[in-house]
Every structure is written in C-alpha cells, then in structure tokens.
Write a protein that holds these residues in place. Structure first.
Motif, short mmCIF file in Angstrom:
data_model
loop_
_atom_site.label_atom_id
_atom_site.label_comp_id
_atom_site.label_asym_id
_atom_site.label_seq_id
_atom_site.Cartn_x
_atom_site.Cartn_y
_atom_site.Cartn_z
N UNK A 29 -3.30 -4.11 -10.81
CA UNK A 29 -2.15 -4.43 -9.94
C UNK A 29 -2.61 -4.77 -8.54
N UNK A 30 -1.68 -5.33 -7.77
CA UNK A 30 -1.84 -5.46 -6.32
C UNK A 30 -1.20 -4.22 -5.71
N UNK A 42 -4.40 -0.83 3.28
CA UNK A 42 -5.00 -1.63 2.21
C UNK A 42 -5.29 -3.06 2.65
N UNK A 43 -5.13 -3.38 3.93
CA UNK A 43 -5.35 -4.74 4.41
C UNK A 43 -6.78 -5.19 4.13
N UNK A 44 -6.90 -6.35 3.51
CA UNK A 44 -8.20 -6.86 3.05
C UNK A 44 -8.44 -8.25 3.63
N UNK A 45 -9.64 -8.47 4.13
CA UNK A 45 -10.08 -9.79 4.58
C UNK A 45 -11.05 -10.35 3.54
N UNK A 46 -10.79 -11.58 3.13
CA UNK A 46 -11.68 -12.26 2.18
C UNK A 46 -12.43 -13.35 2.94
N UNK A 54 -2.28 -8.00 2.90
CA UNK A 54 -1.97 -6.59 3.13
C UNK A 54 -2.22 -5.69 1.91
N UNK A 55 -2.71 -6.22 0.83
CA UNK A 55 -2.88 -5.44 -0.39
C UNK A 55 -4.29 -5.58 -0.94
#
Length: 476
Positions: A29-30, A42-46, A54-55
């Motif tokens: 899941x997200x 849960x903020x993620x940078x790709x 934000x997930x």
C-alpha cells in the motif's frame, strides 16, 4: 485548554500481483502518517524522478507486526526519553542533527526498526504519561543507500489515548486485509488476538513491566514478584516514576531505600507556611496538570509555575534564587551511583517539607535537585513523591520548573544582551556561575526557549548618563 495535534494513518491498498498472495504482497500500500499540520513523517523524495510525495510505498505487514509486538512499550515505557535528551536531536530550532545511527536507539520505539526489507521513517515514539512524544528526522546526507529518501523533520506531542486508537485502527486494518485474502496464522494475527484477550489484571502487569523497560512476555518473568510488590507498596504516581527510573535488578534494593528515606524524613510535621501560600497561589496550575482531560505542555506549566514563585519571592529574573530556604535536605546514601532514582520527598515530614537524596551532591546539581523537589511540593496532590530519571509527564513539569527557577529565560537573555547573537561556551559558563546552576541548565534554556521561534524579548533601554561638567578650576 491546550489542544494537541491529531495523529493519523492513511493508506491506499495495491492489488496483489500474484494470487494466492502472501502477507507481504496482500498488504502492499501507499501509507501516509501525519501529526497535526506538520510535514507528514512519511514524506519521501525520489531523486531519480525528481518528485516529493507525502507517502511511502511498501508492505504494511512489517509495520503492523512491529506495533503489535511492541504494544506495551509504545504505551508505557518512557525510558527512551533519555535517549532523546542525551542525543539532543529533538530540538527543532536548537543544536541541529546529532543523532548518531538509528540502531543504537531503542528498537521498540524506533519506527525504522520495523524493517521487513523496507526503509521506514527515522522516527521515535516515546510515551510520557497522558502524552506521547513523536520525533522524526530526515535521512542523512549524503544518503547511505540509493533511491528515495525520507526528508521530513518534526517534534510533536500527541495525546497517548489518541495515538493508541490510531495505532490500533491501523493494525486492525492490516489484520482485516489478511483475512480478506484468506491468510491466517501469521505471527501478527496470533499476537494481536492475544493482546485483544488481555484482562485488566494482566494489562496492569504488562504496563508495569514495560515501564521497567522489559517485554512483559519474554523478559519480565525473573522480576515478576518485584513488579507486583512495587505496584502493591507504592501509590500512584510514585509507582510509575519508580518503575520508569529503576533498573530491573535494583527494584528490591531501591524499595528498601524508599523505606529508609521515609524513616529519615519522618512524618506528621506541618507544611512550611510559605509552601502553603505558594500552593494556594498555584492552585490553578495544579488543577490543570492533574485534570485527566487536560493535555497542556508539562514543560510550559513548569515554566509558568517557576515565574510565579520568583515573583512571589521578589527575585528578579537576573538574580539567583536560593532553593534551600523552603525545605530540609537529608542524604541517605547508597553504595553505588544510581541515576535512576535520585530522591524522595514529602511535604509533611517531621521538619516540614523534606527532601532525601541518595548521595551528596556538589552545589549546582544539589540546587537543581532542590528546585525539582520544590516543584513537587507545589503541584503534587499527595504529600509524597519521587525524583527519578524518568521522562514522564510528572518529571517534565519539575524539570521545566527547575530550569526556569534557576536560570529564567528572560534573565539569561538580559545577561547575554542579545540572545540572537553568537553565544560562546564562556558566556554559558559565566551565566551558570552567576545563577549557581549547571551549564546544561543554561544550554537547555537556550535550546528550548531563547532559540524558539515564538520567544519574545525586548532589551531594556539602558539609562544614558551624561557626564557632569564642572566649572573650570572647581574641585572634584
């Protein structure tokens, strides 16, 4: 009334790519975890895609299993609060990121330890009583591993019951998802079912064991009799502070010390008239702190109480406050250094308000200990209390009080001239010496109050002295 932020778990299930699915693929899941209006932890940078979301994406099973197997620690064990204090990564506007590696911290409270092959946020969850502190930090730079990285930073206090409800709802949803896909007999499902069948007596034992830093099911056995004895012999909230501060192997010995300290303090004395007057002056703060439906910041209540005591005593913010005029201090030594349980106090000892410590302290730490005791005299409902290393709601109000009583934030700012300018180690030492406080007291005031974004301070406009002009030839 202070309103604490809400904590929420929000998820969107992915459909399994294989059928039949296992517990990992069925719970893919997200997941977004938010605390009030803070940036979701849960903020993620790709960096490859050049996006920030934000997930986080992955299987929710490992996280739910981690919550279930550490349920009592997340509900009752305040000991990792010491790690937050010592590592000093909790101060958003303070000394910066000095965490060290996440794996040196308690895995029962560090979200990243949920593992399962997934990189969870570097966050700590530490209960403090009616409130729970959540601290989350971004991944280090440069990244130790390629791919998406967590970038959020936050430090928030939430209601413990509200957090427990959010955690319970999340685990319930994961367990239901497993059932929907016909998956049974997983460790998570078995553990969650056993937790749900816990009766009140067993729950009380589990919470007490967790406060001692133990897993109730795998580690508490050798100490079960001592845990039961503590709950039986010490009234609340003394038992909670005792268990959160004492080492498991020292429980029986420290219970005997409390008995000796009670004998040293005596009983039946009258409270100091000044303490009685100050208790009346602080009745509203005491009521606020003790009300079960109030969730005001304990540190801020301690600051306010200290300001009232200083105003009552007529002691200016730039002046030293004498702590030993309102209590009697005795020493009942132990043959080892014990930082877990430091002191016992009673408002109605044989000589009035009495503090009994477990060793002789030099001046500065003695004054801090006496200041903490003075706070307990003013806000405790019952006459007795313990001073412990525990990072509980009760110990926090006393620490905040001691900081502000010994080195008032506005007084420190006045002595610095401009608290926004560079502060040197020599500045801190001189101010600490003038106040008769430890340097760490001044440092905490800088970190927690003077460097806070909402700290308001206006310098006192100095009086301009014009030189006296004497007539030529006049004597001086």
């Amino acid at each position: 009334m202070s309103t604490l932020p809400d904590v929420a778990f929000t998820w969107k299930w992915h459909e399994p790519s294989t059928v039949p699915a296992d517990e990992l693929t069925a719970t893919w899941a997200d997941l977004e975890i938010t605390v009030g209006s803070e940036t979701p932890l849960t903020t993620v940078e790709d960096p490859v895609a050049g996006t920030v979301r934000p997930y986080t994406t992955g299987s929710l099973y490992p996280l739910a299993e981690w919550i279930a197997f550490h349920w009592w620690s997340l509900q009752a064990d305040a000991r990792p609060g010491t790690q937050i204090s010592q590592l000093r990564f909790a101060y958003r506007n303070g000394v910066g990121d000095q965490r060290g590696s996440w794996w040196v911290r308690s895995r029962r409270h560090t979200l990243r330890a949920a593992g399962g092959g997934f990189r969870w946020p570097d966050a700590m969850i530490v209960p403090e009583g009616r409130q729970t502190r959540i601290v989350w930090m971004p991944d280090g730079v440069p990244a130790r591993r390629p791919g998406p990285r967590h970038v959020a930073r936050g430090n928030a206090v939430v209601g413990s019951e509200a957090l427990a409800a959010a955690l319970r709802g999340f685990v319930d949803a994961v367990v239901a998802r497993l059932a929907d896909w016909g998956i049974t007999g997983t460790p998570l499902q078995r553990e969650w079912a056993e937790l749900g069948a816990t009766d009140p007596a067993e729950e009380a034992f589990c919470r007490a064991a967790a406060r001692l830093g133990l897993d109730p099911y795998t580690e508490a056995g050798p100490y079960a009799a001592d845990i039961v004895r503590t709950v039986r012999e010490l009234p609340e909230p003394m038992a909670t502070d005792f268990l959160n501060g004492v080492a498991p192997q020292r429980v029986a010995d420290r219970l005997r010390w409390v008995e000796r300290a009670r004998e040293v303090a005596g009983q039946g004395g009258q409270a100091h008239p000044a303490i009685t007057e100050l208790r009346e002056l602080s009745a509203d703060i005491r009521a606020t702190f003790q009300a079960p439906d109030r969730l005001d910041n304990a540190w801020h209540l301690g600051y306010e109480l200290a300001r009232r005591v200083r105003a009552w005593a007529g002691t200016a913010d730039t002046e030293r406050f004498e702590t030993d005029t309102l209590l009697t201090h005795h020493v009942e030594p132990v043959p080892y250094v014990d930082r877990g349980l430091v002191g016992y106090g009673t408002r109605t000892g044989a000589g009035g308000p009495v503090l009994v410590s477990n060793r002789t302290f030099t001046e500065r730490p003695r004054r801090f200990l006496e200041a903490r005791a003075l706070c307990h005299f003013l806000f405790e409902h019952g006459p007795e209390f313990l001073i412990a290393a525990a990072h509980t709601h009760r110990q926090h109000i006393a620490r905040g009080f001691a900081l502000e009583l010994l080195a008032p934030a506005r007084g420190v700012a006045e002595r610095l001239g401009d608290p926004r300018a560079l502060v040197t180690a020599e500045d801190v030492e001189q101010i600490a010496e003038d106040y008769g406080a430890g340097t760490i007291v001044v440092e905490h005031q800088l970190d927690n109050q003077l460097l806070a974004q909402d700290f308001r301070w206006e310098p006192i406009v100095p009086t301009v002295f014009r030189p006296v002009r004497y007539p030529k030839g006049a004597g001086r």
